[in-house]
Design an enzyme around this catalytic site. Structure first.
Site, short mmCIF file in Angstrom:
data_model
loop_
_atom_site.label_atom_id
_atom_site.label_comp_id
_atom_site.label_asym_id
_atom_site.label_seq_id
_atom_site.Cartn_x
_atom_site.Cartn_y
_atom_site.Cartn_z
N SER A 242 0.78 -1.23 0.00
CA SER A 242 0.00 0.00 0.00
C SER A 242 0.82 1.28 0.00
O SER A 242 1.38 1.67 1.03
CB SER A 242 -0.94 -0.01 1.22
OG SER A 242 -1.81 1.09 1.13
N PRO A 302 8.98 -2.86 0.93
CA PRO A 302 8.37 -2.12 -0.18
C PRO A 302 6.86 -2.27 -0.15
O PRO A 302 6.35 -3.36 0.09
CB PRO A 302 8.95 -2.79 -1.43
CG PRO A 302 9.88 -3.86 -0.95
CD PRO A 302 9.55 -4.13 0.48
N GLU A 303 6.15 -1.19 -0.37
CA GLU A 303 4.68 -1.21 -0.50
C GLU A 303 4.42 -1.11 -1.99
O GLU A 303 4.58 -0.04 -2.60
CB GLU A 303 4.08 -0.02 0.25
CG GLU A 303 4.38 0.00 1.75
CD GLU A 303 3.41 -0.86 2.58
OE1 GLU A 303 2.48 -1.43 1.98
OE2 GLU A 303 3.61 -0.95 3.80
N ILE A 304 4.04 -2.24 -2.61
CA ILE A 304 4.22 -2.36 -4.06
C ILE A 304 3.03 -1.93 -4.93
O ILE A 304 3.03 -2.23 -6.12
CB ILE A 304 4.60 -3.81 -4.43
CG1 ILE A 304 3.47 -4.78 -4.11
CG2 ILE A 304 5.89 -4.22 -3.72
CD1 ILE A 304 3.69 -6.16 -4.69
#
Ligand SMILES: [Zn+2]
Length: 481
Positions: A242, A302-304
């Site tokens: 997110s 990582p918020e992808i």
């Protein structure tokens, strides 16, 4: 007439159906049909099936096993890709509704294996050579119960638990917003990194944000903790979904900041994501919060995907996500390799090893430097070692470097029985250990080139155990579920 045409069409289709797989296999020249189909609801069962198919398709590179069972008895699979002693840990779906992260690491796994099978190259690096030094350890679904609840709802859970699950879901039967594990504990608030001071949003089991009664109370977090402690990876990446941002700093030591900042900046440049500036008072309990404080090594969260609110990321974002990530595993793998090598110095060694298949050789113990002529299977003397490398002597060519994972200790063949009595009756095979020996005949055997291996002590202390001691052992084949 009508019927006849239909029959002909049917026959034609039948013939095609029989021939097509053969044609594809023949024309591919080693390239295989994709196993992971990322554009679909990706369940625990589908993932389990794909893991097994990948291991079958790439037996020389991929192994898998379970590190234990979830609260509801689902397996936490780990897939190993590579044969090197330097470990990288990727994990996904700590949070149930973020299962697009599972698709991402599964697709990375297949891409890595497929590239290696067809001698792929990334920035002059032969990717097959990377896997002689580095192994990716991937836990694609940390929270299989939560993912299953989010995707399939109550039907996938025992009747007697329905009332409790509905209560934790704030009296809704729509589980699309579910983040927690099957017991209503937020798995990414379970790790022992400033757990006491986590700012609580929930005080009882809930579909999100409940940190539990104590750290590692949830089975899944406990399993990840034990597995990671045992593995001691160089780098860990914990995927969430997110905001297209990257968390990378949790009370990171000043001495590690230049190293970790360089890594996150390279990752940010590749994905277009923003590295999040560290907060003055971060709320802990996350996997990478713990990893960074426990090991003093870099870890990214990582918020992808763009923020989509309280539901799973729609599959329509897949192409965007994959475009951002398709090369990140090479960045992660090479960074781990370089980081591990920084603490390694070349040492004298005296051993005899056997190569059972041809190997690439390097003029220096450095993946980014030029390769030399390949070396044939056979028995070779080792004169030096550095991290994941051996220096071997090849007659007529001098010294060359190979990956340790290519070699196995050589056992002297048993002497054939002779009529003359031997003074040593027990002719057991002698394995020459690769221990450094001051009497190695190394001085009389000048190297063909000076090796730039005497790496100066760097500002990056690598404190965790020697990566060279963790050559993966063959894994048992888990049973079908
Ligand atoms: Zn998350």
């Amino acid at each position: 007439m009508h019927l006849f045409l239909r029959k002909r069409t049917f026959l034609l289709l039948l013939i095609l159906a029989i021939l097509l797989p053969t044609l594809v296999a023949a024309s591919g020249g080693g390239s295989k049909q994709a196993i992971v189909n990322p554009k679909q609801l990706y369940s625990y069962e589908l993932m389990t099936s794909d893991i097994k198919k990948l291991a079958d398709a790439y037996p020389e590179l991929i192994r898998y096993r379970s590190i234990g069972k979830s609260e509801y008895g689902r397996e936490l699979w780990v897939m190993e890709i590579g044969n090197g002693p330097i470990n990288v840990l990727l994990n996904a779906s700590h949070h149930a509704r973020e299962w697009i992260t599972t698709i991402t690491v599964m697709n990375m796994a297949e891409t890595m294996a497929a590239s290696t099978a067809k001698q792929g190259v990334w920035k002059q690096l032969n990717t097959a050579d990377l896997f002689d030094h580095v192994t990716f350890q991937i836990v694609p679904m940390v929270n299989p119960d939560g993912v299953t609840l989010q995707q399939k709802g109550l039907a996938a859970f025992p009747q007697q638990d329905h009332a409790g699950l509905i209560k934790m879901n704030k009296n809704s039967r729509d589980f699309k917003r579910w983040k927690a594990n099957g017991k209503g504990v937020d798995l990414n608030r379970q790790y022992p990194a400033d757990w006491d001071t986590i700012r609580q949003a929930e005080y009882a089991p809930s579909y999100k944000n409940y940190k539990g009664k104590k750290p590692l109370e949830a089975k899944e977090a406990q399993l990840m903790y034990n597995f990671t402690k045992q593995l001691k990876p160089e780098i860990a990446i914990s995927y969430h979904s997110s905001g297209e941002i990257i968390f990378w700093n949790f009370k990171t030591k000043a001495s590690n900041l230049p190293r970790d900042r360089a890594f996150v900046q390279a990752y940010a440049a590749m994905t277009g994501y923003r590295a999040v500036a560290p907060e003055a008072n971060p709320s802990g309990g996350g996997f990478t919060d713990w990893f960074i404080t426990e090991f003093g090594k870099p870890a990214l969260t990582p918020e992808i995907a763009p923020a989509v609110g309280e539901t799973n990321v729609p599959l329509s974002y897949w192409d965007r996500i994959w475009k951002q990530h398709k090369d990140t595993m090479w960045l992660i793998g090479t960074t781990a390799y370089e980081q591990a090598m920084l603490s390694e110095k070349a040492k004298k060694a005296s051993a005899t090893i056997e190569l059972t298949s041809p190997a690439t050789t390097y003029r220096y113990p450095d993946l980014n430097r030029e390769t030399a002529k390949g070396v044939k299977p056979g028995v070779y003397k080792v004169t030096r070692e550095k991290g994941s490398w051996y220096e071997i002597q090849i007659s007529g060519q001098g010294s060359r470097w190979i990956a340790k994972s290519m070699a196995k200790p050589w056992s002297k063949p048993k002497p054939t029985p002779t009529p003359t009595p031997s003074p040593t009756p027990t002719a057991s095979p002698v394995v020459t250990p690769p221990s450094p020996s001051p009497t190695a005949p190394i001085a009389s055997e000048p190297s063909a080139e000076p090796t730039p291996t005497a790496a100066p002590a760097t500002e990056i202390p690598i404190v965790a155990g020697s990566p060279a001691s963790t050559i993966p052992t063959p894994l048992p084949t888990p049973s079908s579920t």
